[in-house]
Write an enzyme that holds these catalytic residues in place. Structure first.
Site, PDB file in Angstrom:
ATOM      1  N   ARG A 104     -16.505   0.992  -2.089  1.00 53.24           N
ATOM      2  CA  ARG A 104     -15.670   1.849  -2.200  1.00 53.24           C
ATOM      3  C   ARG A 104     -16.322   2.813  -3.137  1.00 53.24           C
ATOM      4  NH1 ARG A 104     -10.777  -2.288  -1.360  1.00 53.24           N
ATOM      5  NH2 ARG A 104      -9.722  -0.282  -0.409  1.00 53.24           N
ATOM      6  N   PRO A 105     -16.758   4.120  -3.352  1.00 57.67           N
ATOM      7  CA  PRO A 105     -16.726   5.330  -4.306  1.00 57.67           C
ATOM      8  C   PRO A 105     -15.551   5.840  -3.708  1.00 57.67           C
ATOM      9  CG  PRO A 105     -17.687   5.134  -1.571  1.00 57.67           C
ATOM     10  CD  PRO A 105     -16.906   3.993  -1.783  1.00 57.67           C
ATOM     11  N   ILE A 106     -15.705   6.887  -5.170  1.00 54.56           N
ATOM     12  CA  ILE A 106     -14.517   8.304  -4.908  1.00 54.56           C
ATOM     13  C   ILE A 106     -15.337   9.122  -4.863  1.00 54.56           C
ATOM     14  CG2 ILE A 106     -12.689   6.499  -5.704  1.00 54.56           C
ATOM     15  CD1 ILE A 106     -13.897   7.521  -8.931  1.00 54.56           C
ATOM     16  N   ASP A 107     -16.108   9.108  -3.819  1.00 61.60           N
ATOM     17  CA  ASP A 107     -16.818  10.777  -3.875  1.00 61.60           C
ATOM     18  C   ASP A 107     -15.468  12.299  -3.723  1.00 61.60           C
ATOM     19  OD1 ASP A 107     -17.585   8.866  -2.138  1.00 61.60           O
ATOM     20  OD2 ASP A 107     -18.708  10.835  -0.905  1.00 61.60           O
ATOM     21  N   CYS A 146     -10.325  -5.499  -4.106  1.00 62.89           N
ATOM     22  CA  CYS A 146     -11.153  -6.447  -3.652  1.00 62.89           C
ATOM     23  C   CYS A 146     -12.032  -6.166  -3.096  1.00 62.89           C
ATOM     24  CB  CYS A 146     -10.480  -6.925  -2.234  1.00 62.89           C
ATOM     25  SG  CYS A 146      -9.079  -8.090  -2.228  1.00 62.89           S
ATOM     26  N   ASP A 201      -7.657  -3.446   7.030  1.00 67.23           N
ATOM     27  CA  ASP A 201      -6.792  -5.086   7.278  1.00 67.23           C
ATOM     28  C   ASP A 201      -6.768  -6.003   7.679  1.00 67.23           C
ATOM     29  OD1 ASP A 201      -6.876  -4.028   5.144  1.00 67.23           O
ATOM     30  OD2 ASP A 201      -5.175  -2.705   4.135  1.00 67.23           O
ATOM     31  N   ASN A 234       0.429  -1.166  -0.286  1.00 64.94           N
ATOM     32  CA  ASN A 234       0.209  -0.025   0.015  1.00 64.94           C
ATOM     33  C   ASN A 234       0.770   1.209   0.100  1.00 64.94           C
ATOM     34  OD1 ASN A 234      -2.162  -1.530  -0.316  1.00 64.94           O
ATOM     35  ND2 ASN A 234      -3.189  -1.243   2.105  1.00 64.94           N
ATOM     36  N   ARG A 242      -7.271  -1.207  -7.121  1.00 62.55           N
ATOM     37  CA  ARG A 242      -8.048   0.091  -6.787  1.00 62.55           C
ATOM     38  C   ARG A 242      -6.524   1.009  -6.513  1.00 62.55           C
ATOM     39  NH1 ARG A 242     -12.074   2.846  -5.107  1.00 62.55           N
ATOM     40  NH2 ARG A 242     -11.298   3.612  -3.573  1.00 62.55           N
ATOM     41  N   ARG A 255      -2.198 -11.311  -3.981  1.00 66.99           N
ATOM     42  CA  ARG A 255      -2.714 -10.302  -4.447  1.00 66.99           C
ATOM     43  C   ARG A 255      -1.454  -9.347  -3.453  1.00 66.99           C
ATOM     44  NH1 ARG A 255      -8.028  -8.000  -6.336  1.00 66.99           N
ATOM     45  NH2 ARG A 255      -6.795  -6.315  -6.372  1.00 66.99           N
TER      46      ARG A 255
HETATM   47  C1  UD1 Z   1      -6.695   1.970   1.873  1.00 64.32           C
HETATM   48  C2  UD1 Z   1      -5.629   0.510   1.942  1.00 64.32           C
HETATM   49  C3  UD1 Z   1      -6.870  -0.031   2.032  1.00 64.32           C
HETATM   50  C4  UD1 Z   1      -7.046  -0.406   3.376  1.00 64.32           C
HETATM   51  C5  UD1 Z   1      -7.801   1.087   3.870  1.00 64.32           C
HETATM   52  C6  UD1 Z   1      -8.253   1.295   4.918  1.00 64.32           C
HETATM   53  C7  UD1 Z   1      -4.617   1.076  -0.503  1.00 64.32           C
HETATM   54  C8  UD1 Z   1      -4.342   0.169  -1.837  1.00 64.32           C
HETATM   55  N1  UD1 Z   1      -5.862   0.132  -0.162  1.00 64.32           N
HETATM   56  O1  UD1 Z   1      -7.514   1.690   0.636  1.00 64.32           O
HETATM   57  O2  UD1 Z   1      -5.977  -1.742   2.060  1.00 64.32           O
HETATM   58  O3  UD1 Z   1      -8.129  -1.350   3.761  1.00 64.32           O
HETATM   59  O4  UD1 Z   1      -6.970   1.774   2.743  1.00 64.32           O
HETATM   60  O5  UD1 Z   1      -7.500   1.673   5.463  1.00 64.32           O
HETATM   61  O6  UD1 Z   1      -4.098   0.880   0.121  1.00 64.32           O
HETATM   62  N2  UD1 Z   1     -14.282   6.375   0.558  1.00 64.32           N
HETATM   63  C9  UD1 Z   1     -15.382   7.618   0.654  1.00 64.32           C
HETATM   64  N3  UD1 Z   1     -15.192   7.788  -0.761  1.00 64.32           N
HETATM   65  C10 UD1 Z   1     -13.974   8.177  -1.321  1.00 64.32           C
HETATM   66  C11 UD1 Z   1     -12.806   7.316  -0.979  1.00 64.32           C
HETATM   67  C12 UD1 Z   1     -13.098   6.536   0.230  1.00 64.32           C
HETATM   68  O7  UD1 Z   1     -16.675   6.921   1.010  1.00 64.32           O
HETATM   69  O8  UD1 Z   1     -14.010   8.983  -2.598  1.00 64.32           O
HETATM   70  C13 UD1 Z   1     -15.183   5.586   2.119  1.00 64.32           C
HETATM   71  C14 UD1 Z   1     -14.977   4.439   1.947  1.00 64.32           C
HETATM   72  O9  UD1 Z   1     -15.634   3.846   1.373  1.00 64.32           O
HETATM   73  C15 UD1 Z   1     -14.109   3.566   3.104  1.00 64.32           C
HETATM   74  C16 UD1 Z   1     -13.505   4.607   3.806  1.00 64.32           C
HETATM   75  O10 UD1 Z   1     -13.793   6.000   3.485  1.00 64.32           O
HETATM   76  O11 UD1 Z   1     -15.055   3.032   3.738  1.00 64.32           O
HETATM   77  C17 UD1 Z   1     -11.896   4.474   3.820  1.00 64.32           C
HETATM   78  O12 UD1 Z   1     -11.417   4.295   2.680  1.00 64.32           O
HETATM   79  P1  UD1 Z   1     -10.128   5.028   1.879  1.00 64.32           P
HETATM   80  O13 UD1 Z   1      -8.937   5.448   3.214  1.00 64.32           O
HETATM   81  O14 UD1 Z   1     -10.642   5.822   1.314  1.00 64.32           O
HETATM   82  O15 UD1 Z   1      -9.371   3.276   1.478  1.00 64.32           O
HETATM   83  P2  UD1 Z   1      -8.657   3.128   0.289  1.00 64.32           P
HETATM   84  O16 UD1 Z   1      -7.801   4.091   0.255  1.00 64.32           O
HETATM   85  O17 UD1 Z   1      -9.835   2.413  -0.829  1.00 64.32           O
END
Ligand code: UD1
Length: 444
Positions: A121-124, A116, A310, A23, A92, A423
């Site tokens: 996993r939104p990207i807003d 996974c 994790d 990560n 991701r 992975r």
């Molecule tokens: C990263 C890690 C993943 C870990 C997670 C939390 C990588 C490649 N993956 O994932 O292994 O489990 O951090 O420590 O580094 N969210 C939103 N909108 C967004 C972005 C996130 O609502 O635009 C929410 C997600 O749905 C989730 C929370 O925020 O509930 C945390 O997500 P995030 O910290 O962004 O995790 P990742 O970066 O996807």
């Protein structure tokens, strides 16, 4: 499909070395796109997610050279801003390419990122931050199409994250660290994960000016050019934690080297509280467990420095074998309990109530023949059909939890769909064999 077969019951003893964090490496690899020159990365494990990322970089025009665990990426010329349609949806981490290419080329076309299936996993948050700095983006045919023309700001631009998303923090860092000299971005509510700090350290070593990594607020002063460097990422704290939990479950005496104990404080305190003996130096952790752990516990996952989501599934296996009733509450990803149904085939007593697992500790787990339950599409060879229990891995961390449970279970367990585990944990079979586990990888 790959499988892992484990005959449980052995204590784990010995010493293993951890390698670089997946990560950390995913955003560091995309950040190389911001650099004019060559980046040399050491201690890079052979993981399928990292290989996919290197394919994406090569496709954009980088020259990638791999020698053992060293990866050299030459980024002088980029051919395109369009991300490979086959590779991006598989991981991701492909989302990080967005910030990097916007700051380097001012445009990007990215298929929706994969990873996974642990939640929606939104990207807003990523898109809101990028729009706030002036990025124009829209979605078309399952792709995000974005353009960016940075302009000079006389005053610092203030940005605030609604939630400390790791990925959104890493993306906005990459979108702003390279830009118009003198622009200042103050970003509040950022993620404090060690992997975010690692990305900032890497970029600063390339000439970026980022302050505040590891706190709630980042101050990013844009620079107009970044140069190449040689960098070693932090060791993988999630794989480190998985091994500590494995020893807590099986018993034994294991020393982990090339680790950063301060990244594990939350886990180490929990393991000590329930009876594990743990000692640390600057870069090693030794864990000794001689008896069944006996105190129940309640765990809530939270952004760093809280308990990592994790490690939730792995810790659930420990709870399942610890005397008393424990609870684990998952606060980040809604689909992270899919492994629970698989664990029950070994005799765990876990019930789910929304985002909480209620766990009644049992004294033993047992792998009895259940292969008849397997969908025939998985083609378990007839020689293995009577060996014991077959479990299906459904995501990376949940798959590692199944491995840990199988190490403790009497009898033989076969874990199918083990590709998920590789992975993020390529050496898991080799490492556990070295520690004395009866474990083999099977390539179907
Ligand atoms: C990263 C890690 C993943 C870990 C997670 C939390 C990588 C490649 N993956 O994932 O292994 O489990 O951090 O420590 O580094 N969210 C939103 N909108 C967004 C972005 C996130 O609502 O635009 C929410 C997600 O749905 C989730 C929370 O925020 O509930 C945390 O997500 P995030 O910290 O962004 O995790 P990742 O970066 O996807």
């Amino acid at each position: 499909m790959l499988q892992i077969q484990i005959t449980g019951g052995n204590r784990l003893n010995g010493c293993i070395r951890l390698s670089g964090a997946k990560n950390s490496l995913l955003p560091i690899m995309t950040a190389t796109l911001m650099v004019h020159g060559t980046v040399c990365l050491h201690d890079v494990p052979k993981l399928s997610d990292l290989t996919q990322m290197l394919h994406i970089l090569a496709d954009l025009g980088c020259t990638v050279n791999i020698q053992g665990d060293t990866v050299k990426i030459d980024v002088n010329e980029l051919n395109t801003h369009i991300i490979n349609r086959q590779a991006a949806p598989k991981i991701r981490g492909s989302i990080f390419v967005m910030g990097a290419l916007l700051s380097r080329l001012g445009k990007v076309e990215l298929p929706f990122p994969g990873g996974c299936a642990i939640g929606s996993r939104p990207i807003d948050i990523h898109l809101t931050l990028l729009r706030q700095i002036g990025v124009k983006c829209h979605c078309q045919h399952n792709c995000i199409i974005a353009t960016y023309q940075p302009r000079h700001h006389h005053k610092p631009v203030i940005l605030t994250l609604d939630f400390p998303s790791v990925g959104a923090t890493e993306n906005i860092i990459q979108a702003t660290a390279l830009g118009i000299d003198g622009n200042i971005y103050i970003v509040h509510g950022v993620a404090k994960e060690p992997e975010v700090v690692d990305l900032c350290n890497f970029l600063n070593q390339c000439g970026a000016r980022i302050q505040g990594a590891g706190t709630d607020t980042l101050i990013i002063k844009s620079v107009s050019q970044l140069h190449g460097t040689t960098y070693t990422p932090i060791p993988d704290r999630i794989n480190t934690g998985s091994y500590l939990i494995a020893v807590a479950v099986t018993g034994g005496d294991v020393t982990l080297t090339n680790v950063i104990p301060t990244h594990q404080i939350n886990l180490i305190n929990k393991l000590k509280a329930i009876g594990a003996k743990i000692t640390t130096t600057n870069d090693t952790i030794r864990i000794i467990v001689n008896h069944r752990l006996s105190h129940h516990f309640n765990v809530h996952t939270a952004p760093y420095p809280g308990f990592p989501t994790d490690l939730q599934s792995q810790f659930c296996v420990l709870a399942a074998l610890t005397k008393g009733r424990s609870t684990i509450t998952e606060n980040l990803f809604e689909n992270r309990f899919r492994y629970v149904a698989e664990l029950s085939k070994l005799g765990t007593k876990i019930t789910l109530n929304r985002n909480q697992a209620l766990i009644k500790g049992v004294s033993t787990l047992s792998a009895t023949p259940t292969s008849i339950l397997c969908p025939c599409s998985y083609r378990i060879p007839t020689t293995q059909k009577c060996l014991g229990t077959t479990l299906i891995a459904q995501d990376l961390r949940g798959g590692v939890a199944l491995v840990i449970a199988a190490l403790a279970a009497q009898g033989t367990t076969t874990i199918i769909n083990a590709d998920y585990i590789y992975r993020g944990h390529q050496d898991i079979v080799k490492d556990l064999r070295q520690l004395g586990a009866n474990i083999v990888a099977i390539d179907q």
